[in-house]
Enzyme design. Structure first.
Site, PDB file in Angstrom:
ATOM      1  N   HIS A 157       0.836  -1.223   0.000  1.00 34.85           N
ATOM      2  CA  HIS A 157       0.000   0.000   0.000  1.00 34.85           C
ATOM      3  C   HIS A 157       0.865   1.265   0.000  1.00 34.85           C
ATOM      4  O   HIS A 157       0.415   2.317   0.436  1.00 34.85           O
ATOM      5  CB  HIS A 157      -0.952   0.032   1.194  1.00 34.85           C
ATOM      6  CG  HIS A 157      -1.679  -1.256   1.440  1.00 34.85           C
ATOM      7  ND1 HIS A 157      -2.927  -1.524   0.923  1.00 34.85           N
ATOM      8  CD2 HIS A 157      -1.298  -2.380   2.119  1.00 34.85           C
ATOM      9  CE1 HIS A 157      -3.302  -2.748   1.298  1.00 34.85           C
ATOM     10  NE2 HIS A 157      -2.334  -3.285   2.008  1.00 34.85           N
ATOM     11  N   SER A 278      15.975  21.700 -15.571  1.00 38.45           N
ATOM     12  CA  SER A 278      14.837  22.560 -15.859  1.00 38.45           C
ATOM     13  C   SER A 278      15.368  23.885 -16.376  1.00 38.45           C
ATOM     14  O   SER A 278      16.420  24.351 -15.942  1.00 38.45           O
ATOM     15  CB  SER A 278      14.025  22.772 -14.583  1.00 38.45           C
ATOM     16  OG  SER A 278      13.335  24.010 -14.648  1.00 38.45           O
ATOM     17  N   LYS A 284      16.908  21.441 -10.391  1.00 38.43           N
ATOM     18  CA  LYS A 284      16.198  20.238 -10.809  1.00 38.43           C
ATOM     19  C   LYS A 284      17.076  19.185 -11.477  1.00 38.43           C
ATOM     20  O   LYS A 284      17.978  19.490 -12.238  1.00 38.43           O
ATOM     21  CB  LYS A 284      15.094  20.623 -11.794  1.00 38.43           C
ATOM     22  CG  LYS A 284      14.004  21.454 -11.154  1.00 38.43           C
ATOM     23  CD  LYS A 284      13.048  20.607 -10.365  1.00 38.43           C
ATOM     24  CE  LYS A 284      11.931  20.170 -11.257  1.00 38.43           C
ATOM     25  NZ  LYS A 284      10.924  19.418 -10.546  1.00 38.43           N
ATOM     26  N   GLU A 291      10.299   8.551 -16.618  1.00 40.13           N
ATOM     27  CA  GLU A 291       8.917   8.989 -16.874  1.00 40.13           C
ATOM     28  C   GLU A 291       8.460   8.545 -18.259  1.00 40.13           C
ATOM     29  O   GLU A 291       7.310   8.151 -18.454  1.00 40.13           O
ATOM     30  CB  GLU A 291       8.825  10.511 -16.768  1.00 40.13           C
ATOM     31  CG  GLU A 291       9.062  11.028 -15.354  1.00 40.13           C
ATOM     32  CD  GLU A 291       9.286  12.532 -15.351  1.00 40.13           C
ATOM     33  OE1 GLU A 291       8.302  13.275 -15.377  1.00 40.13           O
ATOM     34  OE2 GLU A 291      10.454  12.952 -15.346  1.00 40.13           O
TER      35      GLU A 291
END
Ligand code: ARG
Length: 461
Positions: A157, A278, A284, A291
């Site tokens: 979970h 970024s 970043k 992704e």
């Protein structure tokens, strides 16, 4: 002008938009190597069976090789008015060898031709995917061996459950990939029958030797039913299903990499080679490759759904709908190939952060099960009672915002008077993972043995 391949009964050529919707050359040109291979096998068989004279066979063979050379050299002009790869190759063959080229299509149709081409392409691609998946397994098993004893939180979970090791977690994906590879091989074995010679749908009256063409193209045998040969695309569906499942495995791992590399988790570091920055936020380091692997699984799943939907209402035998098998199949299997390569690269560059992983492994009362097991083992409590006692201890510690190991012996004894100081030994995360020695469990010794077993099986690249 009407089409030279089939235009005999047509007075005029197709409408511009008809040509546009009908043409597949834009995407099936990639089947050129398979198409020419199939034609070479077919014409050789026509010669051996006495259907074509040897000089025609020789001329056609030479011409086909010339066409292949032109395509490989990038000197071939693909024309939309020639519809597809089959007609493009034959048309060029005619330019090179003259009217004899027209004999190649004896006892053959584009229907069995395209089914053969697609099977050859899918077969080669499945072999490549299998090798790539093995490479990813190797990268995972190597990292697993190096981190057989690196403790990390195991989740259910996405809540702290029990400590595991980083190596154990990676080996879970090695197992998934092993099943993916099994599915690639199963799909390959079932698709490896040759449709060539089924002709349009009914077979042919020429005395062809389908066993010879099947063998020449590396198939186990010819397909047994001519209608089935040209009407089904289940081999592509099966490859896509296997690919979709593999893509889902990669997507789940990619998701974990995204979560683990966040500042909030900080479990692993990805190399500069697999991160991006970024344009506005200088701090970043975005896990774009992970992704994209996560996202691209959608394309693979989509291709499977699309082809299932194309096929589901088609009466036997061939319908032009089936031309829609190609773009999705090409795209999906190539997408999976890209994802496997990107994942292997990421895994090889992945650096777990042991201190963070260990601290996280101990948070969230992750060794509560170890405490309950101690009560069962040492005091003979039934597990359900031990669970209850432990739950109360977790409640007491949690109310004070401390870990289980910070509870005093007196506080423990308030719940179960027979508890001794020995209980503190089982509350450490190292002890917890070390004790999970059941077959398939996370104990470092198990993980090391499994990683070594896999590396032995996988061999060198
Ligand atoms: N380009 C076609 C396809 O991919 C080849 C088969 C055409 N057959 C036909 N009967 N029109 O399906």
């Amino acid at each position: 002008m009407s089409n030279r391949m089939w235009g005999g009964r047509f007075a005029s050529g197709p409408a511009e938009i008809m040509e546009e919707i009908n043409a597949s050359i834009g995407f099936d040109k990639r089947l050129a190597p398979q198409d020419i291979r199939g034609s070479l096998a077919h014409v050789a068989m026509l010669g051996k069976a006495g259907i074509l004279p040897a000089e025609d066979v020789a001329a056609i063979e030479e011409g086909l090789k010339a066409v292949r050379g032109e395509i490989e050299a990038g000197q071939f002009t693909f024309r939309r008015d020639l519809e597809d790869i089959h007609m493009s190759v034959e048309s060029r063959l005619r330019e090179i060898v003259g009217p004899t080229a027209g004999r190649l299509h004896t006892a053959r149709s584009r229907n069995d031709q395209v089914a053969t081409d697609m099977r050859l392409w899918v077969r080669d691609t499945l072999d490549d995917l299998d090798a790539q998946a093995a490479d990813l397994q190797r990268a995972l098993a190597e990292t697993a061996l190096a981190h057989a004893g690196t403790v990390m939180p195991g989740f259910t979970h996405l809540q702290s459950a029990q400590p595991v090791t980083f190596g154990h977690h990676l080996l879970a994906y090695v197992e998934m990939l092993a099943r993916d590879r099994g599915r690639f091989r199963d799909a390959r074995a079932r698709l490896n029958e040759c449709p060539l010679g089924a002709a349009a749908l009914a077979g042919t009256s020429f005395p062809i030797d389908r066993h010879a063409t099947a063998a020449a193209l590396g198939f186990d045998r010819p397909t047994a039913n001519s209608l089935d040969s040209v009407a089904d695309r289940d081999f592509a569906l099966e490859a896509l299903s296997a690919a979709a499942i593999a893509a889902v495995h990669l997507s789940r791992f990619a998701e974990e990499i995204v979560v683990w590399t966040s500042a909030q988790f900080g479990f692993v570091k990805l190399s500069d080679r697999f991160t991006t920055g970024s344009s506005i936020m200088p701090q970043k380091r975005n896990p774009d490759a992970a992704e994209l692997v996560r996202a691209k699984s959608g394309r693979v799943i989509g291709a499977l759904s699309a082809l299932l939907i194309v096929m589901k209402g088609l009466p036997l035998a061939y319908s032009k709908d089936m031309q829609e098998d190609k773009e999705g199949t090409f795209d999906a299997l190539q997408t999976l190939s890209l994802c496997l390569a990107a994942m292997a690269g990421m895994v090889r560059d992945l650096e777990p952060v042991p201190e963070v992983l260990k601290a996280a492994a101990g948070s969230g009362y992750a060794t509560a099960t170890d405490l309950a097991d101690w009560l069962v083992r040492e005091l003979g409590l039934p597990f359900r009672d031990a669970h209850h006692v432990t739950g109360r201890l977790v409640g007491a510690a949690s109310a004070r915002g401390i870990g289980l190991e910070a509870l005093s012996l007196d506080e423990m004894r308030a719940e179960e008077p027979r508890i001794t100081a020995a209980i503190y030994d089982v509350l450490g995360v190292e002890n917890s993972v070390g004790s999970r020695t059941s077959y398939g469990g996370t104990a470092p010794a198990n993980v090391r043995a499994q990683a070594e077993r896999w590396l032995g099986l996988l061999g060198q690249a």
